[in-house]
Design an enzyme around this catalytic site. Structure first.
Site, PDB file in Angstrom:
ATOM      1  N   SER A  54     116.880  76.695 -65.300  1.00 58.64           N
ATOM      2  CA  SER A  54     115.555  76.928 -64.722  1.00 58.64           C
ATOM      3  C   SER A  54     115.325  78.388 -64.351  1.00 58.64           C
ATOM      4  CB  SER A  54     115.333  76.028 -63.507  1.00 58.64           C
ATOM      5  OG  SER A  54     116.372  76.217 -62.560  1.00 58.64           O
ATOM      6  N   HIS A 106     114.642  80.128 -58.902  1.00 59.53           N
ATOM      7  CA  HIS A 106     113.366  80.207 -59.605  1.00 59.53           C
ATOM      8  C   HIS A 106     112.643  81.510 -59.286  1.00 59.53           C
ATOM      9  CE1 HIS A 106     113.029  75.535 -60.101  1.00 59.53           C
ATOM     10  NE2 HIS A 106     114.070  76.060 -60.711  1.00 59.53           N
TER      11      HIS A 106
END
Length: 512
Positions: A435, A490
């Site tokens: 991610s 992230h």
């Protein structure tokens, strides 16, 4: 994260994006949009309230509700392609299936319209449309009258009819007048109409193709046709010839059309080819004002930046598909070695544990951890994101730069989380997942979209930028609500992607 939570989060997030996109693009004026918005609101309600009342099924219910809302769109798009290719019965079947999945009045009308247009001869199509008009609603009657005029090739009749009757909002609001004004040689009025509906023009829209062809933009027309993979060759030849005629190159257009006039075509395709031979498109030179020319230049530049991928299959984005394959292969190794959610198993295979990296100098874990995932839900969600974003970024910046942004951005994300953990800002844990690298891709494409919008102020570029912002806000809300998702990874990946896009010179589109 269990399967029900994964499904509910995915369905709820997609519905939230869909609702936000309606208001960003001002599509709330379109017919049937209230039902569309209500359906997505129901999906979100199921995803939120179902956790308490139906904890064992709420994810499945949310996913099924979402499928019922979005399925008619792809089915009708496919039906339109089948109709264009002359496979009329298949087109009617797909449209009928769409009406069964979502039996709203608007979808049922669209299915009946496809059935009428799938008749073999012009006379049969006109008869079916006349019959459908007897039961149509006022806004549907406008569409049916326009379709009848189109079947009779009465383009000036369409222009006159639209002058007296407003067109219902939607994609046809620009397609009908552009085609009619182009066929009748009223090019300045055609461009003025396109300027009023510029938000409906895009790289994948047939109305944009017609506009560019009638204005003699041969190169832009060819570029768009290359991305219309399902369009029959004869239809592509028709629009190529139209652009050549409008550019005063009729000597090239005539043999192109005559080569298909005697070929095995559907009746509708043959009629269009013969009509273009009998009445060539008007020459655009000298007909357009400087303002109209400037608009077309801007649109052509937008098409170059946002045109769909020309190639299909893995050649369209080889690095993206190789990365997906590598992640899936690594997950297969996880399955072979035991529980894919077990921290010890993940650590043994290369998961990032701070002490192992800092104390034991196992720096290779910064890379290996990017290809490991904690459970199938984790893998599936990341691979969907990589599939969607990777192809977009790779088509925009190139395969090499996309691969570098992914790998370096992922490494920076892992290293950033490691540094914050060592500094005591985050709790130590075995970190795995792609991610951070995927958010680096989001950062890169976000910077590019922002640059495009600031350079052109084009409404479509604003929509592209707004959609990315919406996705980021929703993802941030999910990250903050679920402790097992690393908001830190992230965020660092996103910032790294912005920086890498700037360093690699991919922040700005080519001005050539």
């Amino acid at each position: 994260m269990d399967l029900q939570t994964f499904l509910a989060l995915s369905a709820g997030s997609l519905s939230a994006v869909a609702i936000a996109q309606v208001f960003v693009t001002r599509a709330y004026r379109f017919p049937g949009i209230a039902i569309y918005l209500a359906g997505h609101a129901v999906v979100i309600a199921i995803a939120v309230a179902g956790y308490r009342f139906l904890p064992d099924y709420y994810g499945f219910l949310a996913a099924l509700a979402l499928l019922a809302i979005i399925a008619p769109g792809p089915l009708l798009n496919r039906a339109n392609r089948e109709l264009l290719a002359g496979r009329n019965e298949r087109a009617a079947l797909l449209a009928r299936l769409a009406s069964l999945v979502q039996p709203t009045s608007q979808i049922r009308f669209t299915a009946n319209l496809f059935k009428a247009l799938s008749e073999s001869t012009r006379e049969e199509r006109i008869g079916a449309l006349e019959a459908l008009r007897q039961t149509g609603k006022p806004d549907q009657e406008v569409i049916l009258n326009l379709q009848l005029l189109r079947q009779r090739q009465n383009w000036q009749g369409i222009v006159d009819y639209l002058a007296r009757n407003p067109m219902p909002a939607g994609a046809d609001a620009v397609a009908f007048p552009i085609r009619a004004l182009g066929e009748t040689g009223q090019l300045e009025a055609m461009v003025a109409t396109a300027m009023r509906y510029r938000g409906l023009l895009g790289a994948g829209q047939l109305s944009t193709l017609m506009l560019l062809a009638f204005c003699g933009r041969v190169q832009a027309t060819d570029s768009m046709l290359a991305s219309f993979h399902a369009m029959p060759v004869s239809v592509k030849a028709f629009w190529q010839a139209t652009a050549l005629q409008a550019a005063a190159r009729g000597e090239l257009a005539e043999p192109l059309l005559r080569g298909f006039a005697s070929a095995s075509l559907t009746p509708a395709q043959h009629e269009a080819i013969v009509a273009r031979l009998d009445k060539p498109a008007s020459q655009a030179e000298g007909q357009l004002s400087p303002q109209a020319t400037a608009f077309l230049d801007d649109l052509e530049a937008h098409i170059r930046r946002n045109a769909p991928l020309r190639r299909t299959g893995w050649r369209a984005a080889p690095v993206t598909y190789l990365l997906i394959l590598a992640n899936c292969a690594a997950f297969g190794i996880e399955l072979w070695n035991g529980d894919t959610t077990d921290a010890e198993n993940l650590f043994r295979l290369g998961g990032l544990w701070p002490d192992a990296v800092v104390r034991d100098h196992e720096w290779w874990r910064l890379l290996s951890a990017m290809f490991l995932h904690a459970g199938p839900e984790h893998l599936i969600s990341n691979m969907i994101g990589l599939f969607l974003l990777g192809r977009m970024v790779e088509a925009t910046v190139g395969s090499l730069r996309m691969g570098l942004i992914y790998l370096i951005g992922g490494l920076i994300s892992m290293a950033g989380v490691l540094a914050l953990t060592e500094a005591g800002f985050t709790q130590p844990d075995v970190l795995v997942g792609a991610s951070g690298a995927i958010f680096a891709l989001i950062g890169a494409i976000a910077l590019r979209r922002l640059s495009d919008f600031l350079a052109t102020r084009h409404i479509a570029d604003r929509h592209n930028l707004s959609l990315i912002v919406i996705v980021l806000l929703i993802q941030a809300a999910i990250d903050l609500s679920l402790p097992q998702i690393s908001f830190t990874a992230h965020g660092i990946g996103f910032i790294a992607g912005i920086a890498l896009a700037w360093i690699f010179g991919t922040a700005h589109a080519s001005r050539r």
